[in-house]
Design a protein around this motif. Structure first.
Motif, PDB file in Angstrom:
ATOM      1  N   UNK B 167       0.866  -1.176   0.000  1.00  0.00           N
ATOM      2  CA  UNK B 167       0.000   0.000   0.000  1.00  0.00           C
ATOM      3  C   UNK B 167       0.892   1.211   0.000  1.00  0.00           C
ATOM      4  N   UNK B 168       0.538   2.224  -0.749  1.00  0.00           N
ATOM      5  CA  UNK B 168       1.408   3.386  -0.720  1.00  0.00           C
ATOM      6  C   UNK B 168       0.754   4.512   0.049  1.00  0.00           C
ATOM      7  N   UNK B 169       1.558   5.349   0.640  1.00  0.00           N
ATOM      8  CA  UNK B 169       1.052   6.566   1.261  1.00  0.00           C
ATOM      9  C   UNK B 169       1.943   7.672   0.738  1.00  0.00           C
ATOM     10  N   UNK B 170       1.639   8.901   1.089  1.00  0.00           N
ATOM     11  CA  UNK B 170       2.439   9.997   0.527  1.00  0.00           C
ATOM     12  C   UNK B 170       3.753  10.189   1.260  1.00  0.00           C
TER      13      UNK B 170
END
Lengths: 313, 313
Positions: B167-170
């Motif tokens: 999952x990516x986040x900023x």
């Protein structure tokens, strides 16, 4: 020795007590609102009076909704404290084990039969299961704990999985990047309040007050496009997270859901969509396809689990 | 009884053998390339000849790089199979325990001293530690396993954490959404190859061939902006994932890194950035600040851990 055990499940809203025999049969089950008593010992004293003095018990296992630190739990959602040593003293020195609330559910898992479970797609859980199993609760909050077999004995491992960073992905064509904030925790989406907030973001200015209640979102899913989209997104995220937690614990024996939100969700969800997200794990896809998932429908599963917890040797 | 134990760490590239005493002192340490032998028993026979016949051992513990299924491991990165029953027969019936490779490292954790560790920021790990600890390996792949204390005995719990969805986040101002594909696994970023690919995406057409080697990215970080940005992103992601895994296992006793990539990373990383991401867990922030992190610098920690693994009762 005919062991009769006091079991207590201390939650944020209610505390439940019962007397359990060695097979986990529960007697004198009672429930009190936490706000009725200033402290946990006060609630225990009230139950003891109701239950005839508790002269006949020779062990006690307690679950509390919070992390266990040095045999003490400070409840997460109220002011109560559960202290193992204090409790043992109150109970004339009987052995006391103290676990986190999800560990109590995890302790029940090895002893549930197929009648206690509603399977979510294939495969069906093996009974009795010999592999690590994971309990996942989705209700007011999100919690998880695993049950592992070592030296012929089932142990439980707690977690604080609800506070893990969710991280967003696109979930195929469901654009979760609009609906899930960066750095959101698992619980901030996968819980009662989380679902309501997710629906608010999905529905935007079409959002109506009635759908703020979690149960309404599920009830509306068959006739309202926004509610259907929210449920789809919730299913994708729950599938992804449950699969990740199965990998984090090697829970090849299955993932077992409890809690009001998970139960209501399972009645309306597209289970094949859930299984697709649950198993979408690259090289682990084939293995994940062999991992069962189910909803626990047995009443008082946590109290039953508490009756099954091994006492300290 | 003077217990001498055969320990073997079976990896994708090399197999290591040694004879361990009850304090974990290692004797006759030897390493062979896996490609030198068609099967694991062939390698064991070669070691046995070198090591004087192994007449003096009365137990054996083996770690293998793959999931343990019904006492058998099919290695993930080569054709070898390690079969517990077959191995016990080869060793004249001595008790054999078979674990996954990261479990061997986890089994070492409770027995390491401060000299065996390089702490990553505050707090320092408590020695001897009594709380659950997590071993995290970042090298060719990504792996993790925990060590938990139950009934006075340390047990290990494996995982397949490398295959969890990242999952990516900023990550604040580091825009990871450009550099990390949706549905990427943890291992696809946090590993030797993962770091090289991350750097390729960060550097784009400024990317030079020499920086494809993991070690070069770390070596260039002090003088090249792209390499510095890659290391910063890697640090953020490693911090976030390590914190999540600590929450998934309640590893309040600390997170302990091993592996070539983690070791090289720790020498150049901004540890305060790592701690900030590791502890950025909302209501669990204060608790995470109390969780130590360290790099294991003891040689042959996995073989030492194998010497400490409890045999089946």
């Amino acid at each position: 020795m005919n062991t009769r055990r006091l079991v207590a499940d201390v939650g944020g809203t209610n505390v439940r007590f019962a007397i359990a025999d060695m097979d986990g049969r529960l007697d004198r089950v009672n429930k009190f609102p936490v706000t009725n008593f200033p402290t946990f010992p006060d609630a225990l004293s009230a139950y003891r009076s109701d239950a005839g003095g508790l002269k006949d018990i020779n062990a006690c296992t307690v679950a509390a909704a919070g992390p266990v630190d040095d045999d003490v739990v400070k409840l997460t959602n109220n002011d109560w404290i559960v202290d193992r040593a204090q409790l043992s003293t109150m109970l004339d020195g009987v052995p006391v084990a103290l676990v986190n609330d999800l560990e109590a559910v995890a302790a029940a898992l090895p002893h549930l039969t197929s009648e206690d479970l509603t399977t979510l797609g294939a495969p069906a859980p093996g009974r009795p299961e010999r592999r690590t199993m994971l309990a996942v609760n989705v209700g007011t909050g999100f919690g998880a704990a695993s049950a592992i077999l070592r030296d012929g004995c089932w142990y439980t491992c707690p977690s604080e999985a609800g506070h893990m960073t969710l991280g967003y992905t696109t979930f195929g064509r469901l654009d979760a990047t609009d609906a899930v904030p960066a750095n959101a925790s698992v619980e901030s989406v996968l819980s009662g309040r989380g679902l309501a907030q997710l629906h608010e973001r999905v529905a935007g200015n079409r959002h109506t007050a009635h759908a703020q209640r979690t149960s309404s979102v599920f009830a509306e899913a068959s006739r309202d496009d926004d509610a259907a989209r929210t449920v789809k997104l919730f299913t994708a995220i729950l599938g992804r997270v449950a699969g990740d937690l199965a990998l984090a614990t090697c829970a090849w024996g299955g993932v077992y859901f409890s809690g009001s939100v998970a139960t209501a969700w399972s009645a309306v969800a597209d289970i094949s969509q859930f299984r697709a997200e649950f198993t979408r794990k690259g090289p682990m896809h084939a293995r994940m396809q062999q991992v069962p998932a189910a909803v626990i429908r047995r009443e008082n599963a946590a109290l039953f689990g508490l009756a099954m917890i091994p006492l300290p040797r």
